[in-house]
Design a protein around this motif. Sequence first.
Motif, PDB file in Angstrom:
ATOM      1  N   PRO A 193      73.719  12.111   8.558  1.00  0.00           N
ATOM      2  CA  PRO A 193      73.985  12.824   9.818  1.00  0.00           C
ATOM      3  C   PRO A 193      73.138  14.080   9.956  1.00  0.00           C
ATOM      4  N   GLU A 194      73.104  14.610  11.170  1.00  0.00           N
ATOM      5  CA  GLU A 194      72.265  15.768  11.460  1.00  0.00           C
ATOM      6  C   GLU A 194      72.654  16.975  10.626  1.00  0.00           C
ATOM      7  N   HIS A 195      73.967  17.178  10.389  1.00  0.00           N
ATOM      8  CA  HIS A 195      74.359  18.374   9.640  1.00  0.00           C
ATOM      9  C   HIS A 195      73.877  18.342   8.201  1.00  0.00           C
ATOM     10  N   ALA A 196      73.528  17.142   7.694  1.00  0.00           N
ATOM     11  CA  ALA A 196      72.968  17.045   6.348  1.00  0.00           C
ATOM     12  C   ALA A 196      71.486  17.389   6.329  1.00  0.00           C
ATOM     13  N   ARG A 197      70.884  17.500   7.520  1.00  0.00           N
ATOM     14  CA  ARG A 197      69.458  17.778   7.637  1.00  0.00           C
ATOM     15  C   ARG A 197      69.174  19.193   8.146  1.00  0.00           C
ATOM     16  N   THR A 198      70.210  19.990   8.313  1.00  0.00           N
ATOM     17  CA  THR A 198      70.023  21.363   8.796  1.00  0.00           C
ATOM     18  C   THR A 198      70.807  22.304   7.887  1.00  0.00           C
ATOM     19  N   THR A 199      70.304  22.505   6.702  1.00  0.00           N
ATOM     20  CA  THR A 199      71.071  23.239   5.687  1.00  0.00           C
ATOM     21  C   THR A 199      70.389  24.521   5.212  1.00  0.00           C
ATOM     22  N   VAL A 200      69.238  24.871   5.760  1.00  0.00           N
ATOM     23  CA  VAL A 200      68.588  26.121   5.366  1.00  0.00           C
ATOM     24  C   VAL A 200      69.034  27.189   6.364  1.00  0.00           C
ATOM     25  N   ASN A 201      70.141  27.837   6.028  1.00  0.00           N
ATOM     26  CA  ASN A 201      70.793  28.773   6.946  1.00  0.00           C
ATOM     27  C   ASN A 201      70.481  30.209   6.532  1.00  0.00           C
ATOM     28  N   MET A 202      69.320  30.685   6.961  1.00  0.00           N
ATOM     29  CA  MET A 202      68.918  32.070   6.705  1.00  0.00           C
ATOM     30  C   MET A 202      69.147  32.896   7.965  1.00  0.00           C
ATOM     31  N   ALA A 203      69.587  34.129   7.776  1.00  0.00           N
ATOM     32  CA  ALA A 203      69.935  34.971   8.926  1.00  0.00           C
ATOM     33  C   ALA A 203      68.718  35.340   9.771  1.00  0.00           C
ATOM     34  N   ARG A 204      67.545  35.394   9.126  1.00  0.00           N
ATOM     35  CA  ARG A 204      66.357  35.900   9.816  1.00  0.00           C
ATOM     36  C   ARG A 204      65.128  35.571   8.994  1.00  0.00           C
ATOM     37  N   ASP A 205      63.979  35.746   9.597  1.00  0.00           N
ATOM     38  CA  ASP A 205      62.750  35.697   8.818  1.00  0.00           C
ATOM     39  C   ASP A 205      62.684  36.931   7.917  1.00  0.00           C
ATOM     40  N   LEU A 206      62.077  36.749   6.750  1.00  0.00           N
ATOM     41  CA  LEU A 206      62.000  37.823   5.756  1.00  0.00           C
ATOM     42  C   LEU A 206      60.653  38.529   5.833  1.00  0.00           C
ATOM     43  N   THR A 207      60.610  39.748   5.305  1.00  0.00           N
ATOM     44  CA  THR A 207      59.378  40.526   5.249  1.00  0.00           C
ATOM     45  C   THR A 207      59.108  40.939   3.806  1.00  0.00           C
ATOM     46  N   ALA A 208      57.965  41.522   3.589  1.00  0.00           N
ATOM     47  CA  ALA A 208      57.613  41.967   2.239  1.00  0.00           C
ATOM     48  C   ALA A 208      58.623  42.967   1.697  1.00  0.00           C
ATOM     49  N   ASP A 209      59.245  43.746   2.585  1.00  0.00           N
ATOM     50  CA  ASP A 209      60.227  44.730   2.120  1.00  0.00           C
ATOM     51  C   ASP A 209      61.422  44.074   1.436  1.00  0.00           C
ATOM     52  N   ASP A 210      61.715  42.808   1.789  1.00  0.00           N
ATOM     53  CA  ASP A 210      62.827  42.099   1.153  1.00  0.00           C
ATOM     54  C   ASP A 210      62.528  41.760  -0.303  1.00  0.00           C
ATOM     55  N   PHE A 211      61.264  41.841  -0.684  1.00  0.00           N
ATOM     56  CA  PHE A 211      60.861  41.429  -2.026  1.00  0.00           C
ATOM     57  C   PHE A 211      60.305  42.599  -2.831  1.00  0.00           C
ATOM     58  N   THR A 212      60.844  43.780  -2.608  1.00  0.00           N
ATOM     59  CA  THR A 212      60.421  44.942  -3.384  1.00  0.00           C
ATOM     60  C   THR A 212      61.569  45.421  -4.258  1.00  0.00           C
ATOM     61  N   ILE A 213      61.220  45.927  -5.416  1.00  0.00           N
ATOM     62  CA  ILE A 213      62.209  46.451  -6.365  1.00  0.00           C
ATOM     63  C   ILE A 213      61.941  47.941  -6.528  1.00  0.00           C
ATOM     64  N   PRO A 214      62.820  48.779  -6.006  1.00  0.00           N
ATOM     65  CA  PRO A 214      62.576  50.224  -6.103  1.00  0.00           C
ATOM     66  C   PRO A 214      62.779  50.734  -7.529  1.00  0.00           C
TER      67      PRO A 214
END
Length: 600
Positions: free
Chosen positions: A384-405
């Motif tokens: 079914p369609e719900h088995a094919r739509t499972t990447v539920n991300m809130a938004r596109d990510l940016t480089a800032d999401d992948f920084t470690i202060p």
Amino acid sequence: MTQDTFPTWPDVAAQLVNTAAGRAHADTIITGGIWVNVHTRETLPDHDIAITAGRIAFVGPSADHCKGPDTRIIDARGRYMVPGLCDGHMHIESGMLTPAEFARAVIPHGTTSMFTDPHEIANVLGLKGVRMMHDEALLQPINIFTQMPSCAPSAPGMETTGFEITAEDVAEAMHWPGIIGLGEMMNFPGVSNADPQMLAEMAATQNAGKTVGGHYASPDLGPAFAAYVAGGPADDHEGTCEDDAIARMRQGMRSMIRLGSAWYDVESQITAITEKGLDPRNMILCTDDCHSGTLVNEGHMNRVVRHAIDCGCDPLIALQMATINTATHFGLEREIGSLTPGRRADVILTSDLKTLPIETVIARGQIVAQDGACLVDCPHYDWPEHARTTVNMARDLTADDFTIPAPAGANAVSANVIGVVENQAPTRALKFELPVTEGRVQATGDVAQIALVERHRATGGVVNAFVSGFGYTGTMAMASTVAHDSHHMIVVGTDADQMALAANHLRAAGGGITIFRDGTALATVSLPIAGLMSDSPASEVAAATDQMMQAMRDCGCTLNNAYMQHSLLALVVIPELRISDLGLVDVRTFDFIDVIEPLA
């Protein structure tokens, strides 16, 4: 004939008896072959096998009394007649294929029975996903027995899954027609500490008269191990050395030793049989995880048997470990695992027991493969369609999401780093001194950055840490929605911008694996079903996988089957360090630890 329509022994007992006695004609007779008897560990030349209603009616020096005018004759002169091979523990999702396409891929390699644990899809789609896998499995022309997943999440409190499996789910599934037992009990600390839910799941399984699968990933073979065995698991595939195999067999478990795409645990454990001389009845061969490239290019259980033989195992003992031992373990000795009356007529014809070329494969009395070609249809489930739509991300990510202060004022830090171990599931807990630039900790040398991106509930969460061992160079990133067992998204890279590009690419694609370098996608494997599987043919998925692995090499990685290592970096039940959506996990203690620490 599918598994759900295949007649039971009582349905055809009279036909089998009458055929064996010569009062009825066989549908098929395999003539003049060398009978490999795995019950007695013998090879007996010039034998016939008479088949009726998909089952073996008679085996002996001559089946002429079973022959009729319409009986089909298969000439096996000069060839060995071997029972169809059984995979005692494996995950179809690891092939990146649906059950139908996985079956199509392994049938030419002589695999006629699989014992599958679909806990990957359970983490993404819950009990409904397990049922979909179970239902497609029952449609196949070979035997696919499903183990109800036991641990979703694999370690409660250490990760967040898309769905959770409960003791009530397990009890319900025990009544499904294709359920053979409980999947690997990965929460070994829970069992050893008498966790009520874990004990309830195992009780529901044992009350149904079915087998509890094990997964004991700790090196501690003392009281904690004894407590785990007392809890009910009947087998274990997480051993990596001879002592592990011996300990499991001595405690009444079956030691399952695996050769997967990245797990090479046979050679180090089979010495319990080949050198110590222990009884081989309690050792079983399995694959655990094989991706599509391995299936297409190298084989499946035939590959494992050949490897065991190359490691010094007697060919007949190796075949026992891939046939009758497995069948007996799951209570199916009267159904599969040997070429004897009453059993399903699953037969391999091969000209050599050591190199094991798979020339003809017969399943349930029908020729299903010949000289490497699959000759039967492998029906697909209507996903079914719900088995094919499972990447539920809130938004596109940016480089800032992948920084470690870094801590204020620091020029360098001490970092806890996940260390990849080639060809093994465990990782190492490492420490590296890492530099700080503009307030951010920098990956350097063989240390890359790893991030876990939440993809089930659209929380927007990203957990960052470090990993060593891939050898990546240049400006690159690799992302995958296959991330055992929680199956969020794992991104490993040397550059935050590339990591964001790779993650966003998979969000748009609906799941899979991708590698970016210098802003360009080098390779993508599309896995639209649950972000784990494709319903395309294995050859197509394998071609995309080969391109992906070449891209990994082009980015500096030389590890054997490095993708499997990538996909296991979130498996929080195998020591030593793992990453989850909740943080960096020390699996030795099941505690969260800080990624960075001040320098001493």
